[in-house]
Structure formats: structure tokens, C-alpha cells
Design an enzyme around this catalytic site. Sequence first.
Site, PDB file in Angstrom:
ATOM      1  N   ASN A   1      -1.831  -4.976  -8.876  1.00 23.12           N
ATOM      2  CA  ASN A   1      -1.711  -5.588  -7.552  1.00 23.12           C
ATOM      3  C   ASN A   1      -1.152  -4.617  -6.511  1.00 23.12           C
ATOM      4  O   ASN A   1      -0.832  -5.016  -5.402  1.00 23.12           O
ATOM      5  CB  ASN A   1      -0.873  -6.871  -7.616  1.00 23.12           C
TER       6      ASN A   1
ATOM      7  N   LYS B   1      -7.237   0.053  -3.282  1.00 23.44           N
ATOM      8  CA  LYS B   1      -6.639  -0.466  -4.512  1.00 23.44           C
ATOM      9  C   LYS B   1      -6.657   0.610  -5.585  1.00 23.44           C
ATOM     10  O   LYS B   1      -7.523   1.459  -5.618  1.00 23.44           O
ATOM     11  CB  LYS B   1      -7.455  -1.658  -5.036  1.00 23.44           C
TER      12      LYS B   1
ATOM     13  N   ASN C   1      12.126  -5.996  -6.636  1.00 21.91           N
ATOM     14  CA  ASN C   1      12.598  -6.105  -8.025  1.00 21.91           C
ATOM     15  C   ASN C   1      13.885  -5.293  -8.136  1.00 21.91           C
ATOM     16  O   ASN C   1      13.841  -4.090  -8.406  1.00 21.91           O
ATOM     17  CB  ASN C   1      11.587  -5.492  -9.014  1.00 21.91           C
TER      18      ASN C   1
ATOM     19  N   THR D   1      -3.626 -11.293   0.054  1.00 21.87           N
ATOM     20  CA  THR D   1      -4.581 -10.686  -0.866  1.00 21.87           C
ATOM     21  C   THR D   1      -5.503  -9.802  -0.037  1.00 21.87           C
ATOM     22  O   THR D   1      -5.337  -9.694   1.178  1.00 21.87           O
ATOM     23  CB  THR D   1      -5.423 -11.758  -1.566  1.00 21.87           C
TER      24      THR D   1
ATOM     25  N   SER E   1      -1.385 -11.138   5.778  1.00 28.08           N
ATOM     26  CA  SER E   1      -0.043 -10.869   5.285  1.00 28.08           C
ATOM     27  C   SER E   1       0.912 -11.250   6.414  1.00 28.08           C
ATOM     28  O   SER E   1       0.489 -11.426   7.556  1.00 28.08           O
ATOM     29  CB  SER E   1       0.129  -9.391   4.931  1.00 28.08           C
TER      30      SER E   1
ATOM     31  N   HIS F   1       8.003 -12.853  -1.667  1.00 27.13           N
ATOM     32  CA  HIS F   1       7.436 -11.498  -1.727  1.00 27.13           C
ATOM     33  C   HIS F   1       5.916 -11.467  -1.758  1.00 27.13           C
ATOM     34  O   HIS F   1       5.317 -10.426  -1.546  1.00 27.13           O
ATOM     35  CB  HIS F   1       8.030 -10.711  -2.888  1.00 27.13           C
TER      36      HIS F   1
ATOM     37  N   LEU G   1      -2.680  -0.214  -0.761  1.00 29.72           N
ATOM     38  CA  LEU G   1      -2.411   0.456   0.507  1.00 29.72           C
ATOM     39  C   LEU G   1      -3.316  -0.260   1.500  1.00 29.72           C
ATOM     40  O   LEU G   1      -4.516  -0.406   1.243  1.00 29.72           O
ATOM     41  CB  LEU G   1      -2.839   1.909   0.338  1.00 29.72           C
ATOM     42  N   GLU G   2      -2.749  -0.744   2.596  1.00 29.89           N
ATOM     43  CA  GLU G   2      -3.560  -1.567   3.480  1.00 29.89           C
ATOM     44  C   GLU G   2      -3.341  -1.180   4.942  1.00 29.89           C
ATOM     45  O   GLU G   2      -2.197  -1.000   5.369  1.00 29.89           O
ATOM     46  CB  GLU G   2      -3.188  -3.041   3.267  1.00 29.89           C
TER      47      GLU G   2
END
Lengths: 140, 482
Positions: free
Chosen positions: B206, B481, B331, B381, B386, B405, B209-210
Amino acid sequence: MAYEILEHTADVGVRGTGPDLATAFAEAARGMFSLMVALEAVAPMRTMQVDLTADSLEGLLVAWLGELLAQKDIEGLVFSRFCVAVVQGERGWMLRGQAHGEPLDVHRHQPGVEVKAATYYGVRVECTNDHAMVQCVLDL
Amino acid sequence: MELRKLDDFAWELPKTGDMRVPGRIFASEDLLRPLLDEARGGQEWNALEQVRNVACLPGIVKASIAMADIHPGYGFPIGGVGAFDVHDGVVAMGGVGFDINCGVRVLATPLSAKEVGPRKEELADRLFGGVPAGLGSEGKLRLSVEGIDDVLVKGARYAVGKGFGVPDDLRFTEEEGCMADADPAAVSVKAKQRQFRQVGTLGSGNHYLEVQEVVEIMDRAAAAAYGIEVGQILVAIHCGSRALGHQIGQDYLQELERASRKYAIPIRERELVCAPIRSPEGQRYLSAVAAGVNCAFANRQVIAHLVREAIAPMFSLAPERIRTLYDVGHNNVKRERHQVDGRERELLVHRKGSTRAFGPGRPENPEPYRAVGHPVFVGGTMGTASYILRGTERGMSEVFGSGIHGAGRALSRSKAKRTWHGDKVLKDLAGKGIEVRAHSARGIAEEAPGAYKDVDLVIQAATGSGLNALVARVVPLVCVKG
């Protein structure tokens, strides 16, 4: 003897079966690498030796899969064939195994998802006279 | 398993049996229903049982908390938050997981969607070529054993010192990109060896980079503090500590199992092994986690630099004009001071799949964000929006300054692969104007937008509860991805 990928929403489990524990351990390893590469495309050109001990068979399974993931990163190898012996010794369970594979080639090996870790989730080891099954959940 | 409704977005799992505190789940009825079905159906691996297990750990304060994106994890649920008294509490491996300080860095560019839109394909190709990602990818920063130790001690500062980034990046990174109490000696040689080639790689699964466009601002004051506006182009980097973190997890699973037995802490499940915070084992684990956290900061720092190298020349920009908006993990385990029942206490806060979301006034926030709280990034996704959120006073008092998150998976990977074909997913996304580049064709089907829960439902619950506040909505233009 076979491996099976188990369904789970967030991650996946892997199950190996066979006539004995050794085969089931080897199949679980194949199952784990099948998530990362196309096994049939990975030639057994190089061999890694793995020696492990653990307090329990469940611990041995998690350690075995974890060690293969470590070797994948350290040596840059992926594996498709495994040869395993599992014996009970004085200090718990021992595994001696060989993993056969070659350096990852993203053009030939059809890369899938990277497995981060083998976990104790859903870990199960069952063994009768002529059948063995091992399984655990993998963190992706 | 029965939950008591506190309000539309807050539910209590009453304290029973060995629970030391109640469970508290901040989600809507719609989000909770499948979890309750799993728990009542006796499914071995269910998130509500995990909330209960965490509530049984020694020294837990106030409640075992789950945020709106709760789903089954290892030990803690994903979306789980647990704060422990530093004197008589424990540190639990399951509260951090295998991908230590996995998180999101967002870069704010001076570019507008009008400038970038027509050149999306070229941009996607440059990012795909410039940032190592996918199985077996190797980083551009080559390290020796000593070099790795430096990364573990200095975190993002190491990368900036080597020319990967600018000092201002550190100012806008949680902990300024470096946890002070990291000890490389607490990290195994194997963990370091696994990392040699992986610093500055994105990974797979998952991680992404967007390139995103800000399409809506809901909180003008916060957006002004963050320096973002509608039409602006951002770049989000989602990744963690890579193999080093994974190996620390594996190593300490064994060590903390021994510690649990030594200190007679009942092991309710294997991934929830722990050690008293003040014990040598607990301290050693915390030093190893801090090292893993620093590794993840360094990773995202190097990738941020590579993103600048890919984008800046294309648009004739000085690289530093692409600035770090913020970098925050989801995390983690950290020592923090919080008000509990009118008294300030020092606590060890675990956040597993939960972003720190410190609200207005907290001294940890970078000065420009202090009045509004720092940004919290919530990934959707490949095909959906987002969000940028921020922490609130209510979030500080109810959930130790924590946020959601992500959307969380709704379908298993195998089911996703059976349902969608990679090529079709790519075509659909292209139809929506989203350029996708992926190292794994299989991965595309597994990460299909339909395989995830509706991120809007999760956002609605997180903001409806008042724990987090909405700042901006962004949509993807380019997605790379692993």
C-alpha cells in the site's frame, strides 16, 4: 503436498501441507514466495543454507519464513525450491534447510507484493503419521 | 461482545474480566457493524477482541482506544492507540508493528494543476524512473555498517547532511526528523544488513507516491498556516522503515516474549508480547524502535529529494521551492505529556495505524503550525480523494492527540485479484484523469480502489467525533505504486 494462500482482509495467510513436517515447511516457503514472484520463472541457480532452532514448532515456522525474508534482502535473491529437515533435539526444535533460487530479475520474475514479516497470527502446526499442515499470517 | 453507545461516533467496550480500563472506539455504526459481526461470529482474528486484549495490559491509562479506521492488526488493532504510565506500564511490540514509523510526508509545490495537468504523463514517467520502488529495488544512497549506524542515530538529519534535502525539511518533520534516544547497538546486524540497499526506496503493497491537487479548503485559518490553496499541487510520499523495521519487529518478538515470561505478564496473544517500560528489555526495545523511526525519517527525506530532482527541472523551479509541508508517522511509540483527569502525566503512547494529531498550542508543533495544530495526512486509494486534517482540543483530551491514517481494506488481496484485472483498473483510472505507474501488475488489481473502504465514511466519523478537524481535500493526478 501443496501450498495455499489464505484469505484475510488486511493481509494474507500461507498454508503448507505434505506427508511430513519437512514438506509442509518447504511448501509454506513456496507459498510465501509465490506472493512475491512467479515461482516457475525462478531458476534454482544458487543455494542458501539455513540452520535454526526454536522452542516450539510454531516458533520454528515463523523463524524459517522470517529468515528467508532476511536472506532475500541481504543477498538480493528470490527462491522457488526448498529442501527442509525438521528434528526435535535437546534444545528444542531444529530446522536445517536449503533454499534454491537466483537474483531477483524484475523483468522475468513478475514481481508481486513484498512480504514484510511472518507473524504469530493464526500460526498453527498439525502433524499426524502421514500428514502435516503448517500456517501463519504474513504482514504485507 | 456488546458495545455501549456514548454518542453517534463513540462507543464503549465495558470493562469486564481482566480488562484494566474500558475500550473506546470512535467510529460510526456503519463502520462498526462488520467488526461486530466478526467478533460475534467468533472469528479468531478480530479487531474488537484486540481492543479488549490491549485493555488488559499493565499500566494502561484511561482506555484502550480505536480510531475510525479500526481493522484487525497484530496485537493491537490497526487504528489502535494505547497510553501507558511510564512508571508501571509496559511497551508492547504489537503497538508499533513491523513497519516502524511508516508514515506520510507531503511536499507542497508552487505549481498549479493548470501547469501540471497537461504534463501529467511526463511527470509520472519521471517520478517512476527517479524513485526506486517495488520488490527488490535498490536505493541511491549506498551505506556501510557505520553509515547505517549514522542513519539510525541522526535520522533525516543524516540525509540532509549528505545533500538529500534542505534544513527546512527538518523543521517540518515530526521530532525534527530525529529521535534522540536511538541506539544502533539495540538493532541486530541482520536488520542493518537488510537495509543496506533499501534506504530511499518506497517499498510495495500500500506504499505510494502521489501527485495531488488541492480541490477544497474547509479550514481557511489552518490552510493559511500550512500555506496551501485550492488548485495547488502537492506530492505525498507514503512509506516506512523498510526491511530494517521489519527485522527489528521479528527480533524483538522473540526478546519481548522472553521478557513477558520473566516479568510474569500474561501473554494474551503472541504479537502482544511486552516488557515493563523501566526494565532493561523495555528500554532496549524503545532504543531499537527510535532507531527504526529515524531510519524511516531518513528514507522519506531521501525520497523527497528524489521527487524534487524529478519535478524541479521539468518546471524550471529551484528545488527548495518544493517545500516539506509536514512529515508524520502512523506506527510509533513515544513518550509524551498529556492531561489525564486534570493532572499532567508522562505517558508512553503507542499508535498503531494511527497518526499523531497534536492540536493547537502543543510545543512539539513547528512554530508556524502551533496555533492550529500540525497537518495529519489521510490516504485514500488510487482513485479517490485524500484528506488533510488537523488535531483538536477534543482529540488531545480524549485520544492523546491521535488521528486516523487511511481508509483500510474492505476486500482481501485475493478477492481483489479475482474481482478486478490490473489493465482494466489502469484504464478506469486513466478515464478519471489519473496517471498510474506501477512496478507490479498484480499489485494494481490488489490495490484497486474498490478493495478499500470508503475513505469518506472514515473521515466523517473522525471529524464528526470532533477528534480531528478537516482542513483540505485533495485528489490524485499521478500515482506511483511499488
